[in-house]
Design an enzyme around this catalytic site. Sequence first.
Site, short mmCIF file in Angstrom:
data_model
loop_
_atom_site.label_atom_id
_atom_site.label_comp_id
_atom_site.label_asym_id
_atom_site.label_seq_id
_atom_site.Cartn_x
_atom_site.Cartn_y
_atom_site.Cartn_z
N HIS A 1 31.59 49.86 40.23
CA HIS A 1 32.86 49.61 40.64
C HIS A 1 32.61 47.91 40.92
O HIS A 1 33.91 47.42 40.76
CB HIS A 1 33.08 50.24 41.83
CG HIS A 1 32.28 49.76 43.24
ND1 HIS A 1 31.08 50.18 43.51
CD2 HIS A 1 32.86 49.06 44.17
CE1 HIS A 1 30.94 49.37 44.70
NE2 HIS A 1 32.11 48.82 45.05
N LYS A 20 32.22 41.42 39.79
CA LYS A 20 31.91 40.40 40.70
C LYS A 20 31.03 39.38 40.12
O LYS A 20 30.92 38.15 40.69
CB LYS A 20 31.66 40.74 42.20
CG LYS A 20 32.70 41.38 43.02
CD LYS A 20 32.37 41.77 44.26
CE LYS A 20 33.48 42.40 45.26
NZ LYS A 20 32.95 42.83 46.62
N HIS A 22 38.16 40.63 40.22
CA HIS A 22 37.13 41.33 39.90
C HIS A 22 37.16 42.97 39.62
O HIS A 22 36.15 43.36 38.69
CB HIS A 22 36.00 41.37 41.29
CG HIS A 22 36.08 42.65 42.32
ND1 HIS A 22 36.90 42.30 43.29
CD2 HIS A 22 35.48 43.66 42.33
CE1 HIS A 22 36.85 43.39 43.94
NE2 HIS A 22 35.98 44.22 43.48
N HIS A 32 39.68 50.99 42.09
CA HIS A 32 38.94 51.26 43.53
C HIS A 32 39.52 50.47 44.62
O HIS A 32 39.17 50.48 45.54
CB HIS A 32 37.49 51.07 43.22
CG HIS A 32 36.88 49.62 43.04
ND1 HIS A 32 37.03 48.87 41.90
CD2 HIS A 32 36.59 48.93 44.15
CE1 HIS A 32 36.29 47.67 42.38
NE2 HIS A 32 36.10 47.57 43.78
N ASP A 82 33.41 52.43 49.65
CA ASP A 82 33.56 50.92 49.67
C ASP A 82 33.82 50.25 50.92
O ASP A 82 33.08 49.38 51.42
CB ASP A 82 34.41 50.52 48.52
CG ASP A 82 34.36 49.02 48.34
OD1 ASP A 82 33.14 48.39 48.37
OD2 ASP A 82 35.22 48.60 47.80
#
Length: 193
Positions: A57, A61, A86, A114, A143
């Site tokens: 996920h 980044k 990202h 996400h 998350d």
Amino acid sequence: MIQNIKNVNYLNLMKHDFSLELFIHSNNVANIAMKMADEIKLCAGEKQILYEEALYHDIGKSKIPEAVLYKKSRLSPDEWEIMKQHTIYSQELYLYVVDNNGNSTEKARIIRHHHENWDGTGYPDKIMGEDIPLHSRIIRIADIFDAITQRRIYRPYRIENPLNLMEEMEGKEIESYIFRKNYYLFKRLLANQ
């Protein structure tokens, strides 16, 4: 919390382009998502797919400038716009490192979404409610849970009452049903920290 990782593409990508902090976070999110999947009774096949999606996920980044990614103070509006990219980068990188087929395209869509919020205020596409794929909604909650229960570069302390914070997010950032089905799971995880 880290399970054994068998995905060679993931390991190779992490070895070259990912910080240890993000590697641990991604593993934590994948493991939390698996426990959440148990609570909402996802079948074994769905859980395996969810695990892979959660593991990847945040790979996008790796394309965010370190000055933004590891900034110790609040991001400026321009920096925040860079950071929000990202999710799109994660989708692109996932498709780059896996065999591109119909299944991987759907997994990449889950990864992209996400950070969508239940109330439509998330990103990158501002979709809302049940238009957000189920796996994306699970990853979103996992998350958040990991982010607020672990020290971060920009917040070197733990949040005192993470479940209270998540309750404030309920029906806004996160779906109430999935959160409530996992409430006692989160309490158990907090008790073990």
